[in-house]
Enzyme design. Structure first.
Site, PDB file in Angstrom:
ATOM      1  N   HIS A  66      34.240  44.453  19.805  1.00  0.00           N
ATOM      2  CA  HIS A  66      34.830  44.322  21.128  1.00  0.00           C
ATOM      3  C   HIS A  66      36.355  44.252  20.973  1.00  0.00           C
ATOM      4  O   HIS A  66      36.846  43.553  20.095  1.00  0.00           O
ATOM      5  CB  HIS A  66      34.297  43.067  21.824  1.00  0.00           C
ATOM      6  CG  HIS A  66      34.771  42.966  23.229  1.00  0.00           C
ATOM      7  ND1 HIS A  66      34.231  43.730  24.252  1.00  0.00           N
ATOM      8  CD2 HIS A  66      35.765  42.236  23.782  1.00  0.00           C
ATOM      9  CE1 HIS A  66      34.879  43.459  25.369  1.00  0.00           C
ATOM     10  NE2 HIS A  66      35.803  42.553  25.114  1.00  0.00           N
TER      11      HIS A  66
ATOM     12  N   LEU B  44      27.969  51.214  25.823  1.00  0.00           N
ATOM     13  CA  LEU B  44      28.149  50.499  27.083  1.00  0.00           C
ATOM     14  C   LEU B  44      26.866  50.327  27.882  1.00  0.00           C
ATOM     15  O   LEU B  44      26.907  50.231  29.099  1.00  0.00           O
ATOM     16  CB  LEU B  44      29.221  51.218  27.933  1.00  0.00           C
ATOM     17  CG  LEU B  44      30.556  51.435  27.212  1.00  0.00           C
ATOM     18  CD1 LEU B  44      31.526  52.200  28.093  1.00  0.00           C
ATOM     19  CD2 LEU B  44      31.164  50.123  26.739  1.00  0.00           C
TER      20      LEU B  44
ATOM     21  N   ASN C 218      35.656  55.357  16.656  1.00  0.00           N
ATOM     22  CA  ASN C 218      35.142  54.384  15.676  1.00  0.00           C
ATOM     23  C   ASN C 218      33.949  54.945  14.921  1.00  0.00           C
ATOM     24  O   ASN C 218      33.810  54.724  13.721  1.00  0.00           O
ATOM     25  CB  ASN C 218      34.742  53.072  16.373  1.00  0.00           C
ATOM     26  CG  ASN C 218      35.930  52.163  16.580  1.00  0.00           C
ATOM     27  OD1 ASN C 218      36.413  51.532  15.640  1.00  0.00           O
ATOM     28  ND2 ASN C 218      36.422  52.107  17.811  1.00  0.00           N
TER      29      ASN C 218
ATOM     30  N   GLU D  56      40.553  48.117  14.584  1.00  0.00           N
ATOM     31  CA  GLU D  56      39.126  48.502  14.540  1.00  0.00           C
ATOM     32  C   GLU D  56      38.855  49.439  13.372  1.00  0.00           C
ATOM     33  O   GLU D  56      37.905  49.237  12.612  1.00  0.00           O
ATOM     34  CB  GLU D  56      38.721  49.168  15.855  1.00  0.00           C
ATOM     35  CG  GLU D  56      38.868  48.239  17.047  1.00  0.00           C
ATOM     36  CD  GLU D  56      38.299  48.815  18.339  1.00  0.00           C
ATOM     37  OE1 GLU D  56      37.746  48.039  19.111  1.00  0.00           O
ATOM     38  OE2 GLU D  56      38.419  50.040  18.567  1.00  0.00           O
TER      39      GLU D  56
ATOM     40  N   GLY E 203      34.090  58.053  20.660  1.00  0.00           N
ATOM     41  CA  GLY E 203      33.493  58.013  19.324  1.00  0.00           C
ATOM     42  C   GLY E 203      34.473  58.011  18.167  1.00  0.00           C
ATOM     43  O   GLY E 203      34.101  58.384  17.052  1.00  0.00           O
TER      44      GLY E 203
ATOM     45  N   ASP F 119      28.584  41.458  24.719  1.00  0.00           N
ATOM     46  CA  ASP F 119      29.704  40.829  23.998  1.00  0.00           C
ATOM     47  C   ASP F 119      29.462  39.366  23.637  1.00  0.00           C
ATOM     48  O   ASP F 119      30.396  38.565  23.618  1.00  0.00           O
ATOM     49  CB  ASP F 119      30.997  40.960  24.821  1.00  0.00           C
ATOM     50  CG  ASP F 119      31.302  42.399  25.141  1.00  0.00           C
ATOM     51  OD1 ASP F 119      30.981  43.271  24.312  1.00  0.00           O
ATOM     52  OD2 ASP F 119      31.834  42.670  26.226  1.00  0.00           O
TER      53      ASP F 119
HETATM   54  C1  GAR Z   1      36.468  50.484  21.229  1.00  0.00           C
HETATM   55  O1  GAR Z   1      37.758  49.995  21.454  1.00  0.00           O
HETATM   56  C2  GAR Z   1      35.466  49.353  21.226  1.00  0.00           C
HETATM   57  O2  GAR Z   1      35.975  48.152  20.747  1.00  0.00           O
HETATM   58  C3  GAR Z   1      35.154  49.237  22.710  1.00  0.00           C
HETATM   59  O3  GAR Z   1      35.074  50.563  23.154  1.00  0.00           O
HETATM   60  C4  GAR Z   1      36.012  51.351  22.422  1.00  0.00           C
HETATM   61  C5  GAR Z   1      35.333  52.615  21.973  1.00  0.00           C
HETATM   62  O4  GAR Z   1      36.261  53.523  21.465  1.00  0.00           O
HETATM   63  N1  GAR Z   1      33.950  48.507  22.933  1.00  0.00           N
HETATM   64  C6  GAR Z   1      33.775  47.710  24.005  1.00  0.00           C
HETATM   65  O5  GAR Z   1      34.608  47.585  24.870  1.00  0.00           O
HETATM   66  C7  GAR Z   1      32.449  46.946  24.015  1.00  0.00           C
HETATM   67  N2  GAR Z   1      32.424  46.027  25.090  1.00  0.00           N
HETATM   68  P1  GAR Z   1      35.792  54.789  20.643  1.00  0.00           P
HETATM   69  O6  GAR Z   1      34.706  55.482  21.478  1.00  0.00           O
HETATM   70  O7  GAR Z   1      36.985  55.647  20.504  1.00  0.00           O
HETATM   71  O8  GAR Z   1      35.259  54.336  19.324  1.00  0.00           O
END
Ligand code: GAR
Length: 195
Positions: A104, A85, A14, A174, A12, A145
């Protein structure tokens, strides 16, 4: 005030950046965080940040009506996937068509799809000998995606990169771009609605 919900399955980081970005924002706020994993660290973050957060189990996510009811109860205008996910239920997709985005950690369509998340993506990028990677922000649809691409930002892949070092570089992109893009989309929608 426009209300944003975040869907997240894991750490989490992001989600937290997004919450901070909209703190004291005059036009939008993060009003809700939803997860499909009871142990997701994003729930701890939500508690600390004072954002209401809820877990729904597998059946609830695949059926979708309880999720949609909660989004409606919180009067959510826009949905942001941040490391989510699981499949988004069809009823939610239909209701938030063009009001839901995903991020992504690669330059889609490369290194996307089922099984491609988090460090698996960075491992595959390094394995393939790519010279650059980056992020893709896109509208969501019923496939992992996929959906119309809104923007892509790039970074180099260094010869000595590990999945962890590449992940750190991609995460910086990101944190920098995702809140900005969401702000633009949410405020654009606001402008259109008041025209
Ligand atoms: C992020 O890097 C996001 O881009 C990726 O999961 C990570 C979550 O990180 N998303 C995917 O791979 C979607 N297919 P976080 O929980 O630290 O935000």
């Amino acid at each position: 005030m426009k209300k944003i919900a975040i869907l997240a399955s894991g750490n989490g980081t992001n989600a937290e950046q997004m919450v901070h970005h909209f703190e004291n924002h005059p036009k939008a706020t993060v009003a809700l965080i939803l997860t499909n994993r009871q142990q997701a660290y994003v729930l701890e973050r939500a508690k600390r940040l004072g954002v209401p957060a809820f877990y729904f189990n597998k059946e609830q996510w695949s059926e979708g009506h309880e999720v949609l009811a909660l989004l409606r109860q919180y009067e959510i205008d826009f949905v942001v996937l941040a490391g989510f996910l699981a499949y988004v239920p069809q009823v939610v997709l239909s209701c938030y068509n063009h009001r839901m985005v995903n991020i992504h950690p690669s330059l889609l369509p490369k290194f996307g799809g089922k099984g491609m998340y988090g460090d698996h993506v960075h491992e595959a990028v390094i394995e393939a000998g790519e010279k650059e990677s980056g992020i893709t922000i896109h509208y969501t649809n019923e496939h992992y995606d996929e959906g119309t691409i809104i923007c892509q930002e790039r970074c180099p892949v260094m010869p000595d990169d590990t999945p962890e070092s590449l992940a750190t570089r991609v995460h910086q992109l990101e944190y920098k771009y995702y809140p900005m893009v969401v702000e633009r989309l949410v405020c654009e929608a606001l402008t259109t609605a008041t025209r």
